[in-house]
Structure formats: structure tokens, C-alpha cells
Design a protein around this motif. Structure first.
Motif, PDB file in Angstrom:
ATOM      1  N   LEU A   1      64.029  39.254  42.607  1.00 43.47           N
ATOM      2  CA  LEU A   1      62.685  39.837  42.451  1.00 43.47           C
ATOM      3  C   LEU A   1      61.626  38.934  43.073  1.00 43.47           C
ATOM      4  N   ALA A   2      61.749  37.616  42.884  1.00 39.34           N
ATOM      5  CA  ALA A   2      60.774  36.680  43.437  1.00 39.34           C
ATOM      6  C   ALA A   2      60.770  36.736  44.958  1.00 39.34           C
ATOM      7  N   SER A   3      61.968  36.921  45.554  1.00 36.25           N
ATOM      8  CA  SER A   3      62.047  36.976  47.012  1.00 36.25           C
ATOM      9  C   SER A   3      61.357  38.221  47.565  1.00 36.25           C
ATOM     10  N   LEU A   4      61.380  39.288  46.792  1.00 39.47           N
ATOM     11  CA  LEU A   4      60.711  40.524  47.220  1.00 39.47           C
ATOM     12  C   LEU A   4      59.201  40.496  46.935  1.00 39.47           C
ATOM     13  N   LEU A   5      58.820  39.857  45.848  1.00 39.10           N
ATOM     14  CA  LEU A   5      57.410  39.818  45.457  1.00 39.10           C
ATOM     15  C   LEU A   5      56.622  38.778  46.242  1.00 39.10           C
ATOM     16  N   GLY A   6      57.253  37.670  46.572  1.00 40.13           N
ATOM     17  CA  GLY A   6      56.547  36.576  47.230  1.00 40.13           C
ATOM     18  C   GLY A   6      55.804  36.973  48.486  1.00 40.13           C
ATOM     19  N   PRO A   7      56.435  37.715  49.405  1.00 37.38           N
ATOM     20  CA  PRO A   7      55.733  38.086  50.636  1.00 37.38           C
ATOM     21  C   PRO A   7      54.612  39.109  50.426  1.00 37.38           C
ATOM     22  N   ARG A   8      54.602  39.749  49.293  1.00 39.11           N
ATOM     23  CA  ARG A   8      53.647  40.841  49.072  1.00 39.11           C
ATOM     24  C   ARG A   8      52.438  40.432  48.236  1.00 39.11           C
ATOM     25  N   PHE A   9      52.497  39.287  47.569  1.00 36.59           N
ATOM     26  CA  PHE A   9      51.406  38.848  46.697  1.00 36.59           C
ATOM     27  C   PHE A   9      51.027  37.408  47.005  1.00 36.59           C
ATOM     28  N   ASP A  10      49.794  37.078  46.739  1.00 40.66           N
ATOM     29  CA  ASP A  10      49.335  35.707  46.963  1.00 40.66           C
ATOM     30  C   ASP A  10      49.917  34.753  45.938  1.00 40.66           C
ATOM     31  N   ALA A  11      50.176  35.240  44.744  1.00 39.50           N
ATOM     32  CA  ALA A  11      50.736  34.364  43.700  1.00 39.50           C
ATOM     33  C   ALA A  11      51.711  35.153  42.848  1.00 39.50           C
ATOM     34  N   VAL A  12      52.883  34.543  42.585  1.00 40.66           N
ATOM     35  CA  VAL A  12      53.865  35.116  41.675  1.00 40.66           C
ATOM     36  C   VAL A  12      53.923  34.201  40.470  1.00 40.66           C
ATOM     37  N   VAL A  13      53.450  34.711  39.313  1.00 40.80           N
ATOM     38  CA  VAL A  13      53.432  33.921  38.075  1.00 40.80           C
ATOM     39  C   VAL A  13      54.718  34.208  37.315  1.00 40.80           C
ATOM     40  N   MET A  14      55.512  33.160  37.073  1.00 41.92           N
ATOM     41  CA  MET A  14      56.825  33.309  36.443  1.00 41.92           C
ATOM     42  C   MET A  14      56.705  33.080  34.934  1.00 41.92           C
ATOM     43  N   ALA A  15      57.450  33.884  34.166  1.00 45.52           N
ATOM     44  CA  ALA A  15      57.508  33.710  32.716  1.00 45.52           C
ATOM     45  C   ALA A  15      58.916  34.061  32.261  1.00 45.52           C
ATOM     46  N   ALA A  16      59.525  33.146  31.498  1.00 44.40           N
ATOM     47  CA  ALA A  16      60.902  33.356  31.048  1.00 44.40           C
ATOM     48  C   ALA A  16      60.976  33.845  29.611  1.00 44.40           C
ATOM     49  N   SER A  17      59.833  34.088  28.974  1.00 49.91           N
ATOM     50  CA  SER A  17      59.833  34.558  27.588  1.00 49.91           C
ATOM     51  C   SER A  17      58.511  35.284  27.310  1.00 49.91           C
ATOM     52  N   LEU A  18      58.487  35.971  26.183  1.00 47.55           N
ATOM     53  CA  LEU A  18      57.282  36.674  25.779  1.00 47.55           C
ATOM     54  C   LEU A  18      56.124  35.705  25.584  1.00 47.55           C
ATOM     55  N   ALA A  19      56.391  34.558  24.997  1.00 49.28           N
ATOM     56  CA  ALA A  19      55.334  33.571  24.743  1.00 49.28           C
ATOM     57  C   ALA A  19      54.738  33.067  26.057  1.00 49.28           C
ATOM     58  N   GLU A  20      55.621  32.746  27.037  1.00 50.14           N
ATOM     59  CA  GLU A  20      55.115  32.273  28.330  1.00 50.14           C
ATOM     60  C   GLU A  20      54.298  33.365  29.040  1.00 50.14           C
ATOM     61  N   ALA A  21      54.760  34.605  28.931  1.00 49.55           N
ATOM     62  CA  ALA A  21      54.054  35.709  29.584  1.00 49.55           C
ATOM     63  C   ALA A  21      52.666  35.899  28.979  1.00 49.55           C
ATOM     64  N   ARG A  22      52.588  35.831  27.655  1.00 54.34           N
ATOM     65  CA  ARG A  22      51.291  35.991  27.005  1.00 54.34           C
ATOM     66  C   ARG A  22      50.338  34.867  27.396  1.00 54.34           C
ATOM     67  N   LYS A  23      50.853  33.668  27.509  1.00 61.44           N
ATOM     68  CA  LYS A  23      50.022  32.536  27.922  1.00 61.44           C
ATOM     69  C   LYS A  23      49.508  32.732  29.340  1.00 61.44           C
ATOM     70  N   ALA A  24      50.380  33.236  30.228  1.00 61.88           N
ATOM     71  CA  ALA A  24      49.980  33.466  31.618  1.00 61.88           C
ATOM     72  C   ALA A  24      48.917  34.560  31.710  1.00 61.88           C
ATOM     73  N   VAL A  25      49.088  35.627  30.939  1.00 60.77           N
ATOM     74  CA  VAL A  25      48.118  36.732  30.958  1.00 60.77           C
ATOM     75  C   VAL A  25      46.771  36.282  30.404  1.00 60.77           C
ATOM     76  N   ALA A  26      46.811  35.394  29.413  1.00 65.38           N
ATOM     77  CA  ALA A  26      45.561  34.887  28.832  1.00 65.38           C
ATOM     78  C   ALA A  26      44.747  34.101  29.856  1.00 65.38           C
ATOM     79  N   GLN A  27      45.429  33.495  30.826  1.00 59.00           N
ATOM     80  CA  GLN A  27      44.740  32.711  31.857  1.00 59.00           C
ATOM     81  C   GLN A  27      44.178  33.581  32.968  1.00 59.00           C
ATOM     82  N   GLY A  28      44.635  34.818  33.046  1.00 61.74           N
ATOM     83  CA  GLY A  28      44.132  35.727  34.066  1.00 61.74           C
ATOM     84  C   GLY A  28      44.988  36.957  34.164  1.00 61.74           C
ATOM     85  N   ALA A  29      44.353  38.145  34.071  1.00 61.18           N
ATOM     86  CA  ALA A  29      45.115  39.384  34.108  1.00 61.18           C
ATOM     87  C   ALA A  29      45.737  39.583  35.486  1.00 61.18           C
TER      88      ALA A  29
END
Length: 433
Positions: free
Chosen positions: A28-56
Motif C-alpha cells: 500500500l505504501a508503494s502505491l500511495l507514496g507516488p500519489r501523495f506528498d506525505a504518507v502517515v503510517m499507523a500500526a494501531s488505533l492509538a497511533e492513528a488517533r494521534k496522527a489524526v489529532a495532529q492534522g486531518a
């Protein structure tokens, strides 16, 4: 390195990749990388929520089996933004399990094992969607910028409601923001000085571009919190915008022009001393009322009155006092008239009342009430002043001036009969041709 396809809107784009499984994450990262300026990775619900809190993010790819709950993350993202592209990945069973328990409008299912070609096409479609949405947002921001810079009050209306209000309009309403307008439960009708259109002001404004006659429309607005201040008069312009029932309402403050127009009308139509209609306006009103009486077969009368011995008042007290008597007499007459009656100054000390809807006894009773209003209370500095009255009715087929002549003849009889009395015309039907 593959060139980013991008959204074409010039803004930095971000995608949230919430995936814990290593191989799937790499693909997924290999497909998303060329299409977006930034790919924010999260391996759990907690990490994802933290990432979303920093910017939608602009888009999200969420694993159904994400540690902590992929379903919970997908639901939260969809609730926060219904228009954001959202991908749900996993086995067919995992994806169906989530979709069976949650309502996720517009979610795109990506079933493992991935089909790289189909997934790439789906991602390209999502990128185009993001670009279109952000282009629309950019255009909307540009429109709001231009509106805010405009000196005239303006608002964008859609479906009978206010979508946006510019700074000039907010300043007039005494508000700091559109949010304050909404939070207070206000509508444009709150600021109307006159009864609102039946369908509501916003819906009415959106119909104006369809006015085939291209008529001039004006609104009188005031701030309900400042009732002591006079209403402002605005020239209304409405421009249709793309989309159904959407328009731009623009208001030009013509309060000063309206005051000047009214002053000019007063100069043309009113006697400057008594503020009654002048003789020119009387001729116009009398013609209109006679035409209306003929059209609806309704009665019409005039009352002609003359102040008794007015010359003696001027000779004894001076013309300034005589003028004050005329002003006071006009005020007393107006107070005794019906709403539909019109008062005019016919000559020096002569006045005419145009009384639609009554004849015969009704007109005589009106004249008698006016006679008492004039003579039963003393005038300042002069004492008792009386007036004589002549009453006449309109005869179909005759010119309105004939009615005035008969009223004048009746007034002459009242003068010769001792003054301070009311006389009716002498059988007007005999004068008809």
C-alpha cells in the motif's frame, strides 16, 4: 522514483495508512507514496488517533483488523468528514464483518490479495476526487475573499438559507462572524423593517433574476437591537450562481438617495406650509380615485372647506399667526380623517378632502366631524376659529372637476347661511349630461 501524480490544486496532500501487517503495509505504501506528498503510517488505533489529532488527512486507508479496532477508526473518520475518500482493507470476511455492523457511506473495499492494477486505478480516482474537492474549496475561499473585500453588503443564499455573509453585511448587523449569526439563530428576516416576503427573504431574492420586467427592488433594513435608529434603504441585486436555488444577494445603500427622492417628491406634491397635498397632486389623486370609482362602481365624495373670516385673522394677528392657524387646522383635519382619505390645500385658506367609498350621508357626517374638530377647540393666540364646508359626490361620466364645482357651490351656501356649517350639493344627478 515514480513521479507524483498529485491533485493539481497546489496544496500538500496527506494520506493516513493504518495497517499493522508488514507485507500489506509495504504494498500500500508503494502505491500511495507516488500519489501523495506525505504518507502517515499507523500500526494501531492509538497511533492513528494521534496522527489524526495532529492534522486531518485528505484520505485514509484503514485495515479492518487494525489492532485496537479498524472499525472504530473508520467510523470516526467517516463521522468527521463524509466527503473524505476512505478505503477499508482486509480479507473478504474481515471487510464484510465491518460493513455488516457499521454504516460507512462511500467506503471503498480493498480485498486481499490485492489486485495492483485495480487498486492503482481506484487510488487515482480518489486523488482526482480530492483535487476536485480542494479546487472547489479554493474557489469558495476566493469567492469569500472577494466578497469580504467588497464595500457593499452581500450574502450567498442557497435553498432559502444563508450560506455566507461578507464583512460589510456583518458590520451592518453588528456581528463579528457568520458563526455568531448562526449561533444566535438569526435570519435576514430579523433585520427587515417591513413584513418579509411570504416565501422568505432568501427564496424571494433567488427569484429576482427571473423577473422579466427587470424591476427595481428595495429593502429597508434595521438592527433589531437599535430600534431608535432609522432603517437603511438598500437597492437589491441578485445574481444566479451555479447550482440549483443558489444566488448572490448584493445590497447598495441608497438611504441618502431615497431621502433626496422623497424630498423632491414632497416639493412636487406637498404644500410646504401645511404638508397637505398641493393642487397639482390633488388633480392627479382625484382623477385616479374617479377612475377607480367608475371601475368598481363605488362611491366617491369630496369635502371642500374654507376658514371663516381668515382675512381678519391675518389683519389682526399678522401673517405668521395666520400661517400657524393653517398648520394647526391641517393637523386637526388629518386627525379626523380615515386612513383612505386624502387632504389637499386647494387655495389660501381652502382645503379639500378626497373621501373614497362614501357618499351622501357618510360624506356629510365626515364633514360634520371635521367642522367640530376645527371649531370646538381654541387656536393658540387666536381663540376660536371656524370653517364652512361643502360636500359633493362623483357622478359617473362627469369629470372630477365637476364634483369640486358642486362642492364649491355648497360651500358658498354654507357661507351665506351663517358660516360654521356643512351644506350638501344640490342634486348632482340633475347636472349629469
Amino acid at each position: 522514483m515514480e513521479e507524483k501524480r498529485g491533485t493539481g490544486h497546489g496544496k500538500r496532500t496527506t494520506v493516513l495508512l493504518a495497517e499493522a501487517e508488514g507485507v500489506a503495509c509495504d504494498v500500500l505504501a508503494s502505491l500511495l507514496g507516488p500519489r501523495f506528498d506525505a504518507v502517515v503510517m499507523a500500526a494501531s488505533l492509538a497511533e492513528a488517533r494521534k496522527a489524526v489529532a495532529q492534522g486531518a488527512p485528505d484520505m485514509a486507508v484503514v485495515a479492518a483488523r487494525l489492532p485496537g479496532g479498524g472499525a472504530a477508526l473508520a467510523a470516526a473518520l467517516r463521522q468527521a468528514c463524509r466527503s473524505m475518500p476512505l478505503f477499508l482493507t482486509g480479507t473478504a470476511e474481515d471487510v464484510l464483518s465491518v460493513l455488516a455492523t457499521l454504516s460507512l457511506p462511500g467506503v471503498r473495499a480493498v480485498v486481499r490479495p490485492f489486485d495492483p492494477t485495480a487498486l492503482a486505478e481506484a487510488l487515482d480516482d480518489a486523488v482526482l476526487e480530492i483535487g476536485s474537492r480542494q479546487s472547489a474549496e479554493d474557489a469558495w475561499e476566493l469567492v469569500r475573499h472577494f466578497l469580504d473585500e467588497a464595500p457593499q453588503p452581500a450574502a450567498i443564499l442557497h435553498g432559502g438559507r444563508v450560506v455566507s455573509i461578507n464583512r460589510a453585511f456583518l458590520r451592518f448587523m453588528g456581528l463579528a462572524s457568520v458563526q455568531e449569526f448562526t449561533a444566535k439563530g438569526l435570519s435576514l428576516e430579523h433585520f427587515l423593517a417591513d413584513p418579509p416576503p411570504r416565501e422568505g427573504l432568501a427564496a424571494w431574492a433567488c427569484r429576482l433574476p427571473d423577473d422579466r420586467l427587470d424591476r427595481e427592488h428595495r429593502l429597508r433594513l434595521h438592527h433589531p437591537g437599535r430600534p431608535d435608529q432609522p432603517a437603511h434603504v438598500f437597492q437589491v441585486a441578485a445574481t444566479r450562481l451555479p447550482g440549483r436555488d443558489r444566488c448572490l444577494l448584493t445590497l447598495a445603500d441608497v438611504t441618502d438617495l431615497e431621502l433626496e427622492r422623497r424630498e423632491l417628491l414632497d416639493l412636487a406634491n406637498l404644500d410646504p406650509l401645511t404638508r397637505a397635498m398641493n393642487r397639482r397632486k390633488l388633480t392627479e389623486v382625484l382623477g385616479d380615485e374617479a377612475a377607480r370609482a367608475a371601475r368598481y362602481r363605488s362611491p366617491l365624495s369630496v369635502v371642500l372647506l374654507d376658514i371663516d373670516r381668515f382675512k381678519a385673522i391675518n389683519d389682526t394677528h399678522g401673517h405668521a399667526v395666520g400661517d400657524a392657524v393653517l398648520v394647526e387646522l391641517a393637523a386637526r383635519l388629518r386627525a379626523g380623517l380615515r386612513q383612505v382619505d386624502r387632504l389637499a390645500r386647494y387655495g389660501g385658506e381652502e382645503f379639500v378632502v378626497v373621501a373614497p367609498g362614501i357618499n351622501g350621508q357618510g360624506a356629510y357626517d365626515l364633514a360634520e366631524r371635521l367642522r367640530l374638530a376645527v371649531g370646538d377647540k381654541e387656536f393658540a393666540g387666536v381663540g376660536r376659529v371656524t370653517a364652512s364646508f361643502g360636500v359633493a359626490g362623483h357622478v359617473p361620466g362627469q369629470e372630477p372637476e365637476a364634483m369640486l364645482r358642486r362642492a364649491d357651490e355648497a360651500l358658498y351656501r354654507a357661507k351665506n347661511g351663517g358660516r360654521n356649517k356643512v351644506e350638501r350639493e344640490a342634486s348632482p344627478q340633475h347636472d349629469a349630461r
